[in-house]
Scaffold this motif. Structure first.
Motif, short mmCIF file in Angstrom:
data_model
loop_
_atom_site.label_atom_id
_atom_site.label_comp_id
_atom_site.label_asym_id
_atom_site.label_seq_id
_atom_site.Cartn_x
_atom_site.Cartn_y
_atom_site.Cartn_z
N ASP A 45 38.03 28.64 -7.29
CA ASP A 45 37.32 29.70 -6.58
C ASP A 45 35.90 29.25 -6.19
O ASP A 45 34.92 29.96 -6.41
N VAL A 46 35.82 28.05 -5.60
CA VAL A 46 34.54 27.43 -5.26
C VAL A 46 34.16 27.74 -3.81
O VAL A 46 34.91 27.40 -2.89
N ALA A 47 33.01 28.34 -3.62
CA ALA A 47 32.52 28.67 -2.28
C ALA A 47 32.09 27.40 -1.55
O ALA A 47 31.65 26.43 -2.19
N PRO A 48 32.18 27.39 -0.23
CA PRO A 48 31.75 26.22 0.54
C PRO A 48 30.32 25.78 0.21
O PRO A 48 30.04 24.58 0.11
N GLU A 49 29.44 26.74 0.01
CA GLU A 49 28.05 26.42 -0.32
C GLU A 49 27.93 25.68 -1.64
O GLU A 49 27.04 24.84 -1.81
N GLN A 50 28.83 25.97 -2.58
CA GLN A 50 28.82 25.28 -3.87
C GLN A 50 29.24 23.82 -3.71
O GLN A 50 28.66 22.94 -4.36
N PHE A 51 30.23 23.56 -2.86
CA PHE A 51 30.64 22.18 -2.59
C PHE A 51 29.47 21.39 -2.02
O PHE A 51 29.17 20.28 -2.47
N VAL A 52 28.79 21.96 -1.03
CA VAL A 52 27.69 21.28 -0.36
C VAL A 52 26.52 21.07 -1.32
O VAL A 52 25.93 19.98 -1.38
N ALA A 53 26.17 22.08 -2.09
CA ALA A 53 25.07 21.96 -3.05
C ALA A 53 25.36 20.87 -4.07
O ALA A 53 24.49 20.05 -4.40
N GLY A 73 42.00 28.20 5.16
CA GLY A 73 40.89 28.40 6.08
C GLY A 73 39.55 28.08 5.45
O GLY A 73 38.60 27.70 6.15
N GLU A 74 39.45 28.22 4.14
CA GLU A 74 38.19 27.91 3.46
C GLU A 74 37.84 26.43 3.56
O GLU A 74 36.67 26.05 3.51
N MET A 75 38.85 25.57 3.73
CA MET A 75 38.58 24.14 3.87
C MET A 75 37.77 23.88 5.13
O MET A 75 36.85 23.07 5.13
N LYS A 76 38.09 24.57 6.22
CA LYS A 76 37.34 24.41 7.46
C LYS A 76 35.90 24.85 7.26
O LYS A 76 34.98 24.24 7.81
N ASN A 77 35.69 25.89 6.48
CA ASN A 77 34.32 26.34 6.19
C ASN A 77 33.52 25.26 5.47
O ASN A 77 32.33 25.08 5.74
N VAL A 78 34.18 24.54 4.57
CA VAL A 78 33.51 23.43 3.87
C VAL A 78 33.15 22.34 4.87
O VAL A 78 32.02 21.85 4.91
N VAL A 79 34.10 21.97 5.72
CA VAL A 79 33.87 20.92 6.73
C VAL A 79 32.72 21.33 7.65
O VAL A 79 31.82 20.52 7.93
N ASP A 80 32.72 22.57 8.11
CA ASP A 80 31.66 23.04 9.01
C ASP A 80 30.29 22.98 8.34
O ASP A 80 29.30 22.58 8.97
N LEU A 81 30.22 23.35 7.06
CA LEU A 81 28.93 23.27 6.35
C LEU A 81 28.46 21.83 6.16
O LEU A 81 27.28 21.55 6.25
N VAL A 82 29.39 20.93 5.90
CA VAL A 82 29.03 19.52 5.74
C VAL A 82 28.48 18.99 7.07
O VAL A 82 27.45 18.31 7.10
N LYS A 83 29.15 19.32 8.17
CA LYS A 83 28.69 18.87 9.49
C LYS A 83 27.30 19.42 9.81
O LYS A 83 26.50 18.76 10.47
N ALA A 84 27.01 20.63 9.35
CA ALA A 84 25.73 21.28 9.63
C ALA A 84 24.60 20.79 8.71
O ALA A 84 23.43 21.05 8.97
N ASN A 85 24.95 20.08 7.64
CA ASN A 85 23.96 19.62 6.67
C ASN A 85 23.52 18.21 7.03
O ASN A 85 24.30 17.26 6.94
N SER A 86 22.25 18.06 7.40
CA SER A 86 21.76 16.76 7.88
C SER A 86 21.84 15.66 6.82
O SER A 86 21.98 14.49 7.16
N GLU A 87 21.78 16.02 5.55
CA GLU A 87 21.86 15.01 4.49
C GLU A 87 23.29 14.53 4.25
O GLU A 87 23.50 13.44 3.72
N LEU A 88 24.28 15.34 4.61
CA LEU A 88 25.67 15.00 4.33
C LEU A 88 26.45 14.55 5.57
O LEU A 88 27.34 13.71 5.47
#
Length: 108
Positions: A45-53, A73-88
């Motif tokens: 039950d890990v939120a996309p923000e938790q993966f990125v953090a 669908g939550e996997m796409k949310n993780v991918v989108d957050l990674v793409k949006a994070n300049s460090e990752l």
């Protein structure tokens, strides 16, 4: 990793938000550890923000997400957050898995 053993990389792994299944995640974790990767298990039950953090905190090379059909669908949310994070973005690979995951879904 054990003392004196050099890690081959760092993986942040978890089951995506809304999903409590962890058998596949746990098997993947064991295989990754067996290949010399340092694995940070975020659980279920890990939120996309938790993966990125966690990827930022542990300087991860890979984010590994597990899901079943209703939570894919939550996997796409993780991918989108990674793409949006300049460090990752462009540095961290996102690996997805689960019984319903197909190559076509991965490409999408």
């Amino acid at each position: 990793m054990e003392a004196g053993v050099e890690t081959k990389g760092v993986v942040v792994i978890g089951t995506v938000k809304g999903d409590l299944h962890d058998i596949g995640k746990n098997l993947a974790k064991l295989m990754m550890k067996g290949k010399g990767l340092d694995v940070i298990d975020l659980g279920v039950d890990v939120a996309p923000e938790q993966f990125v953090a966690a990827a930022n905190e542990y300087n991860a090379d890979i984010i590994s997400c597990s899901a079943l059909l209703t939570t894919m669908g939550e996997m796409k949310n993780v991918v989108d957050l990674v793409k949006a994070n300049s460090e990752l973005s462009g540095r961290v690979k996102v690996m997805i898995g689960g019984a319903p995951v197909t190559e076509a879904f991965c490409r999408k």
